[in-house]
Design a protein around this motif. Sequence first.
Motif, PDB file in Angstrom:
ATOM      1  N   SER A 265       3.480  -0.792  13.379  1.00 49.31           N
ATOM      2  CA  SER A 265       2.657   0.343  13.819  1.00 49.31           C
ATOM      3  C   SER A 265       1.257  -0.164  14.135  1.00 49.31           C
ATOM      4  N   PHE A 266       0.539   0.614  14.947  1.00 46.55           N
ATOM      5  CA  PHE A 266      -0.829   0.232  15.325  1.00 46.55           C
ATOM      6  C   PHE A 266      -1.651   1.506  15.489  1.00 46.55           C
ATOM      7  N   ASN A 267      -2.835   1.538  14.841  1.00 44.69           N
ATOM      8  CA  ASN A 267      -3.643   2.763  14.958  1.00 44.69           C
ATOM      9  C   ASN A 267      -4.969   2.524  15.682  1.00 44.69           C
ATOM     10  N   GLY A 268      -5.073   1.397  16.356  1.00 41.99           N
ATOM     11  CA  GLY A 268      -6.322   1.088  17.064  1.00 41.99           C
ATOM     12  C   GLY A 268      -7.152   0.067  16.299  1.00 41.99           C
ATOM     13  N   ASN A 269      -7.048   0.086  14.964  1.00 44.05           N
ATOM     14  CA  ASN A 269      -7.807  -0.860  14.136  1.00 44.05           C
ATOM     15  C   ASN A 269      -6.934  -1.666  13.187  1.00 44.05           C
ATOM     16  N   GLN A 270      -5.834  -1.070  12.816  1.00 46.07           N
ATOM     17  CA  GLN A 270      -4.953  -1.741  11.848  1.00 46.07           C
ATOM     18  C   GLN A 270      -3.550  -1.852  12.403  1.00 46.07           C
ATOM     19  N   ARG A 271      -2.908  -2.947  12.005  1.00 47.43           N
ATOM     20  CA  ARG A 271      -1.516  -3.153  12.362  1.00 47.43           C
ATOM     21  C   ARG A 271      -0.746  -3.174  11.046  1.00 47.43           C
ATOM     22  N   SER A 272       0.397  -2.522  10.996  1.00 48.19           N
ATOM     23  CA  SER A 272       1.195  -2.574   9.767  1.00 48.19           C
ATOM     24  C   SER A 272       2.646  -2.794  10.144  1.00 48.19           C
ATOM     25  N   TRP A 273       3.407  -3.291   9.202  1.00 44.55           N
ATOM     26  CA  TRP A 273       4.819  -3.559   9.487  1.00 44.55           C
ATOM     27  C   TRP A 273       5.654  -3.263   8.252  1.00 44.55           C
ATOM     28  N   ASN A 274       6.773  -2.624   8.462  1.00 46.10           N
ATOM     29  CA  ASN A 274       7.677  -2.265   7.369  1.00 46.10           C
ATOM     30  C   ASN A 274       8.524  -3.461   6.964  1.00 46.10           C
ATOM     31  N   VAL A 275       9.014  -3.415   5.747  1.00 44.30           N
ATOM     32  CA  VAL A 275       9.853  -4.499   5.220  1.00 44.30           C
ATOM     33  C   VAL A 275      11.093  -4.700   6.109  1.00 44.30           C
ATOM     34  N   SER A 276      11.467  -5.981   6.312  1.00 43.22           N
ATOM     35  CA  SER A 276      12.631  -6.288   7.170  1.00 43.22           C
ATOM     36  C   SER A 276      13.891  -6.421   6.325  1.00 43.22           C
ATOM     37  N   ASN A 277      14.202  -5.378   5.586  1.00 41.32           N
ATOM     38  CA  ASN A 277      15.392  -5.428   4.737  1.00 41.32           C
ATOM     39  C   ASN A 277      15.890  -3.997   4.576  1.00 41.32           C
ATOM     40  N   ASN A 278      17.113  -3.728   5.007  1.00 36.71           N
ATOM     41  CA  ASN A 278      17.590  -2.347   5.035  1.00 36.71           C
ATOM     42  C   ASN A 278      17.642  -1.711   3.645  1.00 36.71           C
ATOM     43  N   SER A 279      18.173  -2.439   2.652  1.00 33.05           N
ATOM     44  CA  SER A 279      18.308  -1.853   1.301  1.00 33.05           C
ATOM     45  C   SER A 279      16.941  -1.582   0.701  1.00 33.05           C
ATOM     46  N   LYS A 280      16.039  -2.565   0.816  1.00 32.21           N
ATOM     47  CA  LYS A 280      14.691  -2.368   0.239  1.00 32.21           C
ATOM     48  C   LYS A 280      13.997  -1.202   0.938  1.00 32.21           C
ATOM     49  N   TYR A 281      14.205  -1.096   2.244  1.00 31.12           N
ATOM     50  CA  TYR A 281      13.585  -0.008   3.012  1.00 31.12           C
ATOM     51  C   TYR A 281      14.096   1.346   2.511  1.00 31.12           C
ATOM     52  N   ILE A 282      15.419   1.467   2.397  1.00 30.37           N
ATOM     53  CA  ILE A 282      16.018   2.754   1.986  1.00 30.37           C
ATOM     54  C   ILE A 282      15.538   3.139   0.579  1.00 30.37           C
ATOM     55  N   LYS A 283      15.566   2.158  -0.347  1.00 34.95           N
ATOM     56  CA  LYS A 283      15.161   2.448  -1.739  1.00 34.95           C
ATOM     57  C   LYS A 283      13.708   2.901  -1.805  1.00 34.95           C
ATOM     58  N   SER A 284      12.852   2.209  -1.064  1.00 34.73           N
ATOM     59  CA  SER A 284      11.436   2.532  -1.130  1.00 34.73           C
ATOM     60  C   SER A 284      11.151   3.908  -0.509  1.00 34.73           C
ATOM     61  N   ILE A 285      11.761   4.167   0.636  1.00 34.66           N
ATOM     62  CA  ILE A 285      11.534   5.465   1.300  1.00 34.66           C
ATOM     63  C   ILE A 285      12.060   6.586   0.408  1.00 34.66           C
ATOM     64  N   ASP A 286      13.147   6.319  -0.297  1.00 28.05           N
ATOM     65  CA  ASP A 286      13.720   7.293  -1.220  1.00 28.05           C
ATOM     66  C   ASP A 286      12.704   7.711  -2.289  1.00 28.05           C
ATOM     67  N   LYS A 287      11.839   6.750  -2.648  1.00 32.30           N
ATOM     68  CA  LYS A 287      10.800   7.058  -3.661  1.00 32.30           C
ATOM     69  C   LYS A 287       9.508   7.509  -2.980  1.00 32.30           C
TER      70      LYS A 287
END
Length: 375
Positions: A265-287
């Motif tokens: 993602s990019f908001n004009g000043n910051q760039r961010s990136w989500n974890v590249s792992n499906n299980s870790k992504y699902i678990k974290s979003i779940d919380k």
Amino acid sequence: MSGIYIHIPFCKQACHYCDFHFSTSINKKSELVNALVKELEFRKDEFKNQVVETIYFGGGTPSLLTIDELRLLIDTVYAHYNVVSNPEITLEANPDDLTNQQINKLANTPINRLSIGVQSFFEKDLKLMNRAHNAEEAKQCLEEATIRFDNISVDLIYGIPGLTNENWLKNIETALSFNIPHISSYALTVEPKTALETFIKKGIVDDVDEEQAQAQFYLLVEELEASGFVHYELSNFGKPGFFSKNNSAYWQGKPYLGIGPSAHSFNGNQRSWNVSNNSKYIKSIDKSILPSETETLTQMDKYNEYVMTGLRTIWGVSIQKVTNEFGDDFTKHLLNQSQLFINQQLLYIDNEILKVTQKGKFLSDGIASELFKVN
Ligand code: SF4
């Protein structure tokens, strides 16, 4: 003006050259789609002042989602974001998923642009790259897709070991015969830790040849420009009115929200990136925790990115913009560093805009890195 990118991290099989984030096991597909919905819902405030002009399903292979799953994601965007009345909604799709029946169903969704991963119309190339489709499927899907969609992009790869210039021209001509308005084309690159790298090291596949890639790049530019396409970005060619709005916004530094594992993602000043792992992504979003890292861009980072993307596109690098946004020191640096390339006829300045010449196009990333500021 902004865009939403949704990453679908599943593929039927691993292409030998690919280093994107995906899994070949789809048993977590429903869980993942639910997590994407949740991420879209809880990040809506980040985009509360933005108008969404584009929605882009990238991957991986987004065409592995069912129509209901795609609709659910699109509906979620509409429910929580301020979407313009006629957004560009792109689905990256592979030919083996685009059966006549599926194309007809897709045509009845809000999706209005298909980006089809053909790569080559030759069986030999498709096998070498381990693509999931065959040449016949590529042609068949284009026949049907062009009936139901006006806005279609085809991906083609050049510089494939063993691909002659003659066959490369045939690939381009075959794509053109379907009267599509957009082509994205990339040189085959050998990424670390890919099967392609291993095969080359073991001598099973010939190494890629830079000279072959360069010759095929210029054949592509020549053929497509002669057919009315505008070479608007190093790897992208569009008929007027059919440039990718999603990618153009990205290259012009507009904000975007990247949803899903590995999405940026990019908001004009910051760039961010989500974890590249499906299980870790699902678990974290779940919380309700966004599994992402963020970096804040310095003026130098922003200048370097602007130079890199500017030189890749027909919009070039505006000297006035560099002065206004970064100051005189940056402008001086840009002009000093450019001089050598201007003398070599690889760059030129037109109306205060620095651009690559036809001869410099293939080298634009390398030239850009010489114009970067490092301190
Ligand atoms: S289909 Fe696309 S994302 Fe999937 S492995 Fe092949 S190149 Fe990579």
